[in-house]
Enzyme design. Structure first.
Site, PDB file in Angstrom:
ATOM      1  N   ARG A  42      -5.083   7.159  -0.458  1.00  0.00           N
ATOM      2  CA  ARG A  42      -4.775   6.608  -1.786  1.00  0.00           C
ATOM      3  C   ARG A  42      -3.488   7.204  -2.348  1.00  0.00           C
ATOM      4  O   ARG A  42      -2.955   6.701  -3.340  1.00  0.00           O
ATOM      5  CB  ARG A  42      -5.936   6.862  -2.742  1.00  0.00           C
ATOM      6  CG  ARG A  42      -6.252   8.332  -2.975  1.00  0.00           C
ATOM      7  CD  ARG A  42      -7.470   8.495  -3.883  1.00  0.00           C
ATOM      8  NE  ARG A  42      -7.834   9.889  -4.092  1.00  0.00           N
ATOM      9  CZ  ARG A  42      -8.621  10.596  -3.302  1.00  0.00           C
ATOM     10  NH1 ARG A  42      -9.116  10.015  -2.209  1.00  0.00           N
ATOM     11  NH2 ARG A  42      -8.915  11.847  -3.575  1.00  0.00           N
ATOM     12  N   TYR A  43      -3.003   8.286  -1.724  1.00  0.00           N
ATOM     13  CA  TYR A  43      -1.791   8.928  -2.218  1.00  0.00           C
ATOM     14  C   TYR A  43      -0.543   8.563  -1.409  1.00  0.00           C
ATOM     15  O   TYR A  43       0.575   8.724  -1.896  1.00  0.00           O
ATOM     16  CB  TYR A  43      -1.949  10.454  -2.196  1.00  0.00           C
ATOM     17  CG  TYR A  43      -3.058  10.958  -3.074  1.00  0.00           C
ATOM     18  CD1 TYR A  43      -3.082  10.690  -4.439  1.00  0.00           C
ATOM     19  CD2 TYR A  43      -4.097  11.713  -2.536  1.00  0.00           C
ATOM     20  CE1 TYR A  43      -4.106  11.161  -5.249  1.00  0.00           C
ATOM     21  CE2 TYR A  43      -5.128  12.186  -3.341  1.00  0.00           C
ATOM     22  CZ  TYR A  43      -5.117  11.908  -4.688  1.00  0.00           C
ATOM     23  OH  TYR A  43      -6.129  12.369  -5.482  1.00  0.00           O
ATOM     24  N   THR A  44      -0.714   8.136  -0.178  1.00  0.00           N
ATOM     25  CA  THR A  44       0.443   7.868   0.683  1.00  0.00           C
ATOM     26  C   THR A  44       0.749   6.375   0.727  1.00  0.00           C
ATOM     27  O   THR A  44      -0.089   5.536   0.401  1.00  0.00           O
ATOM     28  CB  THR A  44       0.185   8.382   2.110  1.00  0.00           C
ATOM     29  OG1 THR A  44      -0.956   7.702   2.656  1.00  0.00           O
ATOM     30  CG2 THR A  44      -0.078   9.886   2.106  1.00  0.00           C
TER      31      THR A  44
END
Length: 789
Positions: free
Chosen positions: A128-130
């Site tokens: 979800r962050y990359t």
């Protein structure tokens, strides 16, 4: 049992089936699924199914092209998992992360934005962050897919279709390699340099039957790992790997000197975490195993830079030799060129171990198939367009009449029928004419149509020429490969250093050479001391006593022979130095339950006795079983061991002097319930003085025991009655020396040549005591000293 539905009644029924048959069938189905759908790459595009589905999903569905913005990795994972790959999200994300890591793939295919892990083994950030999108090289593997160049098959739920293989212009299997474990087989393909692989492909286009030796000698010199490093294999070893599809690549990190006090490690072996190497080196420095080094710092950024601080005047090569030997700064890559090759069934590949020629040949044949299908598709599209343009050309010659027909028609269908009848055109051409806007019927637009028609006819003619000429198609493939090389090839990172790059490592260089005494107790406690006054002054645990005091250099080795027929050898330097009790010998080795030391030999050359070669009179006794020859006697002394069941073995120390593993080396093969009672060093001229529990004594020459090259059952030393056993023995080379024995009534006997005749082995010996038995033996400690220089 299995439950089936009865089609006639609609009820379930239980059917008995053989367990072994259904287990075999289902296991084979599972194995085939793992092999073809998960673990092994395809020889044509070099991708596993999950990798192929990720790239296809990013290209076809999400359109994450290199010139577009990044999208969340979770979006990619969800798209692929929901439509193509019905497995866990972590498996998909891990595969995508690896395709984005420039330290995992030689030519990454995914452009990752964010934390995608590091060479230190750090995990990537959560999906979800990359963010991610395709790299330009990945487009070279995908761009032709919309031109019917490859076969498609239904997805897992049958709602969509996915490509069986990508129409790759890149020889990806060799360029990026692959690794995976299937059922009953595995693959481990190293990465290579893109430019070198394409050069080899170009040569094979010119010389289809090229030899692997020519390819290796002139083009693909060896693997090219993304982390660089040095490859220590010889050209012959690399050639054998590429010919057989199996072998071992010896990898080593590279370093350079900065002045005389710093060594800079600039690369690490492929597949090894840099942080673990730094940690290993730091531990060795802390334990003072590398006296040349004082400190280590990791100053790496995007490039590897590990700084080793050298003590003033230290030998850097000796320090690096130690690190190469004891850390993963030198590592092995086990090559296994196993992949899926095409079969008659376009949707299923067969696993096969291939060689370098096979990989390149399959890729080039695949490129010929893709290019041919692409040309056929382009020609088909051109012919459709030409067909429509020809309709416009026909109508333009009678434009006024055509407009009049259209105006007088009742509707579109009526107009189409009348135009087809009047101008002899088909339905497709008629639909195109009727859908054309009026302004396109201007003179300028008609000129453009005629110009386009000429261009399309010329292009179609060119494609027909390519389809009719295989040699011309190979030329097209060659040009496309050169274009890929010009756009994406870079310099080699791994140096083929060869065996000359090996730095000699000698373990003795890291051991302070000093003379010590190795002390071993009857209960198996061992230590070393620099000196002692007498045996009684040696400190031992209550109830224990000293059994052996042997001098040796700290660079020498010592062997521990146990009652289970195993010899354990260690360097003297590894024995604890203390004036206390020492350590149990089991701390150095992996002893079995109830295993104990029955003999200790110092392998220091200065105290080993020289072997006495056999003379003519004794040869017949020594070589009765053909296990040794006179030329085998090179001056090494022997070890003699006798078991409680009366078996005897004799062997030279050759093969036991080098340090062993924790499990040791076997020196005697024992029957169930048998054990060695003692093992002693011998020159070959001594007499064996032996006593049994039931009161028998036997003296015979040691040379009557056959010499064995390896572990053996041995020969009969004494024939024992039922219930009897060998108590112990000693070797005597002087008349008054022998084995001290105590009877059950306290009387002492000495088994020696002055009292008992020297006879032959294998007899029952002399009955010493008729009423009673030998209760115990007295074994004097073996104490030796270094000879005076």
């Amino acid at each position: 049992m299995a439950i089936e539905n009865d089609t006639a009644t609609g009820n379930e029924r239980v059917k008995s089936i053989p367990l072994h048959e259904t287990a075999e069938k289902r296991y084979l189905n599972y194995a085939l699924s793992v092999i073809t759908s998960r673990a092994l790459p395809d020889i044509r595009d070099g991708l596993k199914p999950v990798q192929r589905r990720i790239l296809y999903g990013m290209y076809q569905n999400l359109r994450l092209y290199p010139d577009k913005r990044h999208r969340k990795s979770a979006t990619v994972v969800g798209e692929v998992m929901g439509k193509y790959h019905p497995h866990g999200d972590s498996a998909i994300y891990d595969a995508m992360v690896r395709m984005a890591q420039d330290f995992s793939l030689r030519a990454p295919l995914v452009d990752g934005h964010g934390n995608f892990g590091s060479l230190d083994g750090d995990n990537p950030a959560a999906m979800r962050y990359t963010e991610a999108k395709l790299r330009p090289l990945a487009m070279e593997m995908l761009d032709e897919i919309r031109k019917k160049t490859v076969d498609f098959r239904p997805t897992f739920d049958g709602t969509l279709f996915e490509p069986v293989v990508l129409p790759s212009k890149v020889p990806n299997l060799l360029v990026n390699g692959a690794s995976g474990i299937a059922v009953g087989m595995a693959t481990n393909i190293p990465p290579h340099n893109l430019g070198e692989v394409i050069d080899a492909c170009l040569y094979m286009i010119k010389s289809p039957n090229a030899r692997i030796s020519t390819l290796v000698e002139n083009y693909i010199s060896g693997p090219d790992f993304p982390t660089g490093g040095r490859i220590l294999n010889t050209e012959e070893e690399l050639l054998e790997i590429y010919e057989t599809g199996r072998g071992t690549i010896e990898m080593r990190g590279a370093y350079e000197m900065k002045g005389k006090t710093r060594a800079i490690i600039t690369s690490v072996p492929y597949g090894v975490d840099k942080s673990k190497i730094v940690e290993e080196i730091a531990d060795h420095i802390a334990d003072e195993n590398v006296p040349q080094l004082s400190n280590i710092r990791d100053e790496s950024t995007d490039d590897v830079r590990i700084v080793l601080e050298l003590k003033r005047g230290s030998d850097a090569e000796a320090a690096m030799a130690y690190l190469f030997k004891h850390t993963k700064l030198q590592h092995r890559f086990h090559v296994n060129l196993t992949c899926l090759v095409p079969t008659d069934n376009a949707e299923v590949g067969a696993p096969k171990q291939v060689n370098l020629y096979d990989i390149l040949r399959h890729f080039l044949d695949f490129r010929m198939e893709v290019v041919t299908r692409r040309l056929e598709y382009n020609l088909e599209q051109l012919e459709k367009r030409i067909h429509l343009l020809e309709g416009f050309e026909i109508i333009f010659d009678a434009l006024g009449e055509a407009i009049k027909i259209i105006r007088s028609s009742k509707n579109k269908k009526d107009a189409a029928q009348r135009l087809m009848h009047r101008f002899d055109i088909d339905e497709d051409q008629t639909d195109a004419i009727l859908e054309t806007k009026l302004y396109k019927l201007s003179q300028m637009e008609i000129d453009a149509i005629r110009e386009e028609l000429d261009e399309k006819r010329a292009e179609a003619k060119k494609i027909r020429g390519l389809l009719d000429d295989e040699h011309a198609r190979w030329g097209l493939i060659r040009d496309e490969l050169r274009e890929v090389k010009d756009n994406f090839a870079d310099a080699r990172r791994s140096e083929i250093a060869g065996p000359d790059a090996a730095i000699a490592y000698t373990e003795e260089d890291y051991i302070i050479d000093e003379d010590v005494f190795v002390m071993v107790t009857r209960d198996g406690w061992v230590k070393r001391q620099g000196s002692y006054t007498d045996i009684d002054s040696i400190r031992v645990r209550d109830g224990d006593e000293v059994g052996w005091v042997l001098p040796a250099s700290t660079r020498a080795t010592v062997g521990f022979f146990t009652n289970f027929g195993t010899c354990y050898t260690t360097r003297v330097d590894e024995i604890p130095s203390t004036t206390g009790y020492g350590d149990p010998v089991q701390k150095l080795f992996s002893f079995d339950d109830k295993e104990r030391v029955v003999g200790v030999v110092s392998f220091d050359d200065r105290i080993l006795p020289g072997a006495v070669p056999p003379d003519v009179e004794t040869q017949a006794d020594m070589f009765t079983n053909g296990t040794a020859n006179e030329e085998d006697y090179d001056g090494d002394p022997y070890v003699v061991a006798i078991t409680k069941m009366g078996q005897a073995v004799r062997f030279t120390i050759d093969g036991y002097t080098d340090p062993s593993t924790r499990t040791g080396r076997m020196y005697a093969r024992l029957e169930d319930g048998d054990q060695v009672v003692r093992a002693m060093i011998a020159r070959g001229h001594e007499n064996v003085c032996l006593a049994s529990h039931q009161g028998r004594a036997l003296v015979f020459p040691v040379h009557q025991i056959s010499v064995y090259k390896g572990a053996a059952k041995g020969v009969i030393a004494i024939r024992l009655d039922d219930g009897d056993r060998v108590l112990n023995f000693t070797l005597s080379d002087m008349a008054r020396e022998g084995l001290r024995v105590e009877t059950n009534n306290g009387r002492e006997e000495i088994v020696r040549t002055t009292k008992f005749s020297v006879t032959s082995r294998g007899s029952k010996g002399t009955l010493v005591i008729k009423r009673g038995y030998f209760a115990d033996v007295f074994i004097e400690p073996i104490e030796k000293s270094l000879p005076e220089s």
